[in-house]
Design a protein around this motif. Sequence first.
Motif, PDB file in Angstrom:
ATOM      1  N   THR A  14      11.604  11.174   6.538  1.00 10.77           N
ATOM      2  CA  THR A  14      10.419  10.603   5.900  1.00 10.77           C
ATOM      3  C   THR A  14      10.470   9.084   5.970  1.00 10.77           C
ATOM      4  O   THR A  14      11.480   8.472   5.635  1.00 10.77           O
ATOM      5  CB  THR A  14      10.345  11.041   4.424  1.00 10.77           C
ATOM      6  OG1 THR A  14      10.277  12.476   4.369  1.00 10.77           O
ATOM      7  CG2 THR A  14       9.124  10.442   3.736  1.00 10.77           C
ATOM      8  N   LYS A  15       9.373   8.472   6.427  1.00 13.68           N
ATOM      9  CA  LYS A  15       9.312   7.009   6.514  1.00 13.68           C
ATOM     10  C   LYS A  15       8.725   6.463   5.211  1.00 13.68           C
ATOM     11  O   LYS A  15       7.597   6.778   4.839  1.00 13.68           O
ATOM     12  CB  LYS A  15       8.443   6.577   7.700  1.00 13.68           C
ATOM     13  CG  LYS A  15       8.871   7.167   9.045  1.00 13.68           C
ATOM     14  CD  LYS A  15      10.303   6.822   9.400  1.00 13.68           C
ATOM     15  CE  LYS A  15      10.702   7.331  10.779  1.00 13.68           C
ATOM     16  NZ  LYS A  15      10.742   8.808  10.883  1.00 13.68           N
ATOM     17  N   VAL A  16       9.527   5.668   4.509  1.00 13.53           N
ATOM     18  CA  VAL A  16       9.116   5.133   3.209  1.00 13.53           C
ATOM     19  C   VAL A  16       8.859   3.633   3.264  1.00 13.53           C
ATOM     20  O   VAL A  16       8.613   2.993   2.238  1.00 13.53           O
ATOM     21  CB  VAL A  16      10.179   5.438   2.134  1.00 13.53           C
ATOM     22  CG1 VAL A  16      10.297   6.941   1.917  1.00 13.53           C
ATOM     23  CG2 VAL A  16      11.531   4.835   2.513  1.00 13.53           C
TER      24      VAL A  16
ATOM     25  N   PRO B  51      15.589   9.342  -4.566  1.00 13.30           N
ATOM     26  CA  PRO B  51      16.925   8.924  -4.130  1.00 13.30           C
ATOM     27  C   PRO B  51      17.851   8.659  -5.309  1.00 13.30           C
ATOM     28  O   PRO B  51      17.402   8.364  -6.415  1.00 13.30           O
ATOM     29  CB  PRO B  51      16.640   7.624  -3.369  1.00 13.30           C
ATOM     30  CG  PRO B  51      15.443   7.055  -4.085  1.00 13.30           C
ATOM     31  CD  PRO B  51      14.597   8.250  -4.425  1.00 13.30           C
ATOM     32  N   ASP B  52      19.150   8.772  -5.055  1.00  8.54           N
ATOM     33  CA  ASP B  52      20.110   8.331  -6.067  1.00  8.54           C
ATOM     34  C   ASP B  52      20.802   7.031  -5.624  1.00  8.54           C
ATOM     35  O   ASP B  52      21.637   6.490  -6.332  1.00  8.54           O
ATOM     36  CB  ASP B  52      21.143   9.412  -6.386  1.00  8.54           C
ATOM     37  CG  ASP B  52      21.949   9.874  -5.172  1.00  8.54           C
ATOM     38  OD1 ASP B  52      21.772   9.309  -4.074  1.00  8.54           O
ATOM     39  OD2 ASP B  52      22.764  10.800  -5.328  1.00  8.54           O
TER      40      ASP B  52
ATOM     41  N   GLY C  92      15.055   9.344   3.127  1.00  3.97           N
ATOM     42  CA  GLY C  92      13.946   8.460   3.482  1.00  3.97           C
ATOM     43  C   GLY C  92      14.463   7.203   4.159  1.00  3.97           C
ATOM     44  O   GLY C  92      15.553   6.726   3.829  1.00  3.97           O
ATOM     45  N   ILE C  93      13.695   6.684   5.104  1.00  7.83           N
ATOM     46  CA  ILE C  93      14.097   5.483   5.828  1.00  7.83           C
ATOM     47  C   ILE C  93      12.882   4.620   6.116  1.00  7.83           C
ATOM     48  O   ILE C  93      11.740   5.075   6.029  1.00  7.83           O
ATOM     49  CB  ILE C  93      14.780   5.814   7.175  1.00  7.83           C
ATOM     50  CG1 ILE C  93      13.814   6.604   8.065  1.00  7.83           C
ATOM     51  CG2 ILE C  93      16.086   6.560   6.964  1.00  7.83           C
ATOM     52  CD1 ILE C  93      14.318   6.817   9.481  1.00  7.83           C
TER      53      ILE C  93
ATOM     54  N   GLU D 297       6.432  -4.181   3.935  1.00  7.34           N
ATOM     55  CA  GLU D 297       5.744  -2.903   4.092  1.00  7.34           C
ATOM     56  C   GLU D 297       6.482  -1.761   3.388  1.00  7.34           C
ATOM     57  O   GLU D 297       6.402  -0.609   3.784  1.00  7.34           O
ATOM     58  CB  GLU D 297       5.594  -2.578   5.582  1.00  7.34           C
ATOM     59  CG  GLU D 297       4.755  -3.602   6.339  1.00  7.34           C
ATOM     60  CD  GLU D 297       4.790  -3.413   7.848  1.00  7.34           C
ATOM     61  OE1 GLU D 297       3.912  -3.966   8.524  1.00  7.34           O
ATOM     62  OE2 GLU D 297       5.706  -2.723   8.341  1.00  7.34           O
ATOM     63  N   THR D 298       7.175  -2.095   2.322  1.00  7.33           N
ATOM     64  CA  THR D 298       7.902  -1.094   1.538  1.00  7.33           C
ATOM     65  C   THR D 298       6.920  -0.298   0.685  1.00  7.33           C
ATOM     66  O   THR D 298       6.099  -0.873  -0.024  1.00  7.33           O
ATOM     67  CB  THR D 298       8.947  -1.776   0.639  1.00  7.33           C
ATOM     68  OG1 THR D 298       9.872  -2.500   1.456  1.00  7.33           O
ATOM     69  CG2 THR D 298       9.692  -0.750  -0.198  1.00  7.33           C
ATOM     70  N   ASN D 299       7.009   1.016   0.747  1.00  4.66           N
ATOM     71  CA  ASN D 299       6.129   1.904  -0.008  1.00  4.66           C
ATOM     72  C   ASN D 299       6.902   2.437  -1.220  1.00  4.66           C
ATOM     73  O   ASN D 299       7.656   3.408  -1.112  1.00  4.66           O
ATOM     74  CB  ASN D 299       5.650   3.061   0.879  1.00  4.66           C
ATOM     75  CG  ASN D 299       4.614   3.930   0.200  1.00  4.66           C
ATOM     76  OD1 ASN D 299       4.589   4.071  -1.011  1.00  4.66           O
ATOM     77  ND2 ASN D 299       3.736   4.539   1.002  1.00  4.66           N
ATOM     78  N   TYR D 300       6.726   1.814  -2.354  1.00  4.69           N
ATOM     79  CA  TYR D 300       7.506   2.149  -3.543  1.00  4.69           C
ATOM     80  C   TYR D 300       7.215   3.559  -4.047  1.00  4.69           C
ATOM     81  O   TYR D 300       8.119   4.262  -4.512  1.00  4.69           O
ATOM     82  CB  TYR D 300       7.252   1.111  -4.637  1.00  4.69           C
ATOM     83  CG  TYR D 300       7.605  -0.283  -4.191  1.00  4.69           C
ATOM     84  CD1 TYR D 300       8.909  -0.758  -4.290  1.00  4.69           C
ATOM     85  CD2 TYR D 300       6.637  -1.122  -3.621  1.00  4.69           C
ATOM     86  CE1 TYR D 300       9.247  -2.030  -3.838  1.00  4.69           C
ATOM     87  CE2 TYR D 300       6.962  -2.392  -3.172  1.00  4.69           C
ATOM     88  CZ  TYR D 300       8.266  -2.837  -3.275  1.00  4.69           C
ATOM     89  OH  TYR D 300       8.591  -4.087  -2.812  1.00  4.69           O
ATOM     90  N   GLU D 301       5.957   3.959  -3.950  1.00  4.28           N
ATOM     91  CA  GLU D 301       5.598   5.308  -4.388  1.00  4.28           C
ATOM     92  C   GLU D 301       6.280   6.358  -3.516  1.00  4.28           C
ATOM     93  O   GLU D 301       6.786   7.375  -4.006  1.00  4.28           O
ATOM     94  CB  GLU D 301       4.082   5.502  -4.343  1.00  4.28           C
ATOM     95  CG  GLU D 301       3.305   4.699  -5.360  1.00  4.28           C
ATOM     96  CD  GLU D 301       3.093   3.239  -4.944  1.00  4.28           C
ATOM     97  OE1 GLU D 301       3.482   2.877  -3.801  1.00  4.28           O
ATOM     98  OE2 GLU D 301       2.555   2.471  -5.756  1.00  4.28           O
ATOM     99  N   ALA D 302       6.324   6.103  -2.206  1.00  2.97           N
ATOM    100  CA  ALA D 302       6.954   7.048  -1.287  1.00  2.97           C
ATOM    101  C   ALA D 302       8.453   7.138  -1.549  1.00  2.97           C
ATOM    102  O   ALA D 302       9.051   8.218  -1.463  1.00  2.97           O
ATOM    103  CB  ALA D 302       6.700   6.630   0.157  1.00  2.97           C
ATOM    104  N   ILE D 303       9.070   6.017  -1.881  1.00  3.77           N
ATOM    105  CA  ILE D 303      10.497   6.024  -2.198  1.00  3.77           C
ATOM    106  C   ILE D 303      10.752   6.834  -3.462  1.00  3.77           C
ATOM    107  O   ILE D 303      11.683   7.648  -3.518  1.00  3.77           O
ATOM    108  CB  ILE D 303      11.029   4.583  -2.363  1.00  3.77           C
ATOM    109  CG1 ILE D 303      11.014   3.872  -1.002  1.00  3.77           C
ATOM    110  CG2 ILE D 303      12.445   4.589  -2.950  1.00  3.77           C
ATOM    111  CD1 ILE D 303      11.387   2.413  -1.068  1.00  3.77           C
TER     112      ILE D 303
END
Length: 333
Positions: A100-102, A120-121, A77-78, A109-115
């Motif tokens: 995937t754009k997160v 991710p680790d 994700g990026i 505009e950070t989407n915490y749910e998408a992250i």
Amino acid sequence: MPIRRTSGLIGAVSLALVLAGCGSSSEGGSDAASEKGGTRVFAADNGKITIPAEPKRVVATGYAVPALIEADAPLVGISSWKRGEPMMSEEDLAAYKKLTKVAGEQAAETNYEAIAEVEPDLIVIGVPAPVLGDIDVKRLESIAPVVAIGPTVPSAWRELSRKQADAAGALDKFDAGQKAYEVKAAELKNKYKDVLPQLKLGHVGAYGEVAKGTFQREFNGSWGTNVAEDLGATYYGKVKEAGEGSRSVSEYPSIEELPAAFGEADVLTYSVNADGSVSEAVRYVLDSKLWKNLPAVKAGKTFPIRYTEAATYGQAVKTLDAVDTSLAPLLKR
């Protein structure tokens, strides 16, 4: 930095690029002695963080996006990074579009749910320290370890992109890209060795404000100058009232100060867009009678430079080519 290059981010460029570097216990990205049980301690802007020794699922934002795509990191994700698209290779652009754009262009505009959904680790945040306040780092830390490695002075992209690749366990391809850049830069430095070192250069950046009647003058170490320096160019002078980050290597005089700023220049360069077009801020300078009366302008020694926003070695190879193409006439004089 420059964050570069949209009008809404101009203020952030001058205010945000302020960190003195990411640092570590060994002046590098990681402490190898701390690697135990599949983890290691990594020194980042936000402290010494325990991260996977070999990350498998990485999220990247900001300037970490182009650096980690180029290094072939295991990205899942990026954030969006439209400003960098013109400088990406076809392969990297294809990878960028598929990921995937997160998050959006802005840190807020950070989407915490998408992250969380991409599991991710490791999360690598590539935004300036002041902008980090727009991100809920604690919330991200509940998902995966977070390392913040953001821009400082423009020329520091070399060290910072390496730290980002190091954190993501992607140094092999990164190092190959760095070597390719350095080989090409050395070749071009040799090509211009009898010309550039003897000249005093000045550079007009893309971030003057026409409404305020100012232009951007960039000195050594700034966005529009640092790659040309690798060919042997020297942008004379220094900032009158140095600030932090980009403010230490560029300033914004009034248009009336053009003669004082560039009167001693043998050669003048100026930033243009990736397609070669001239931004409004730069056009404002080029159309000025004061500009047209400068000795270097009258001598026909003004040169546009594309790709002045390079923040990775792959992108900077394009900048090297652009500088070479623009300055080639100097070899015939």
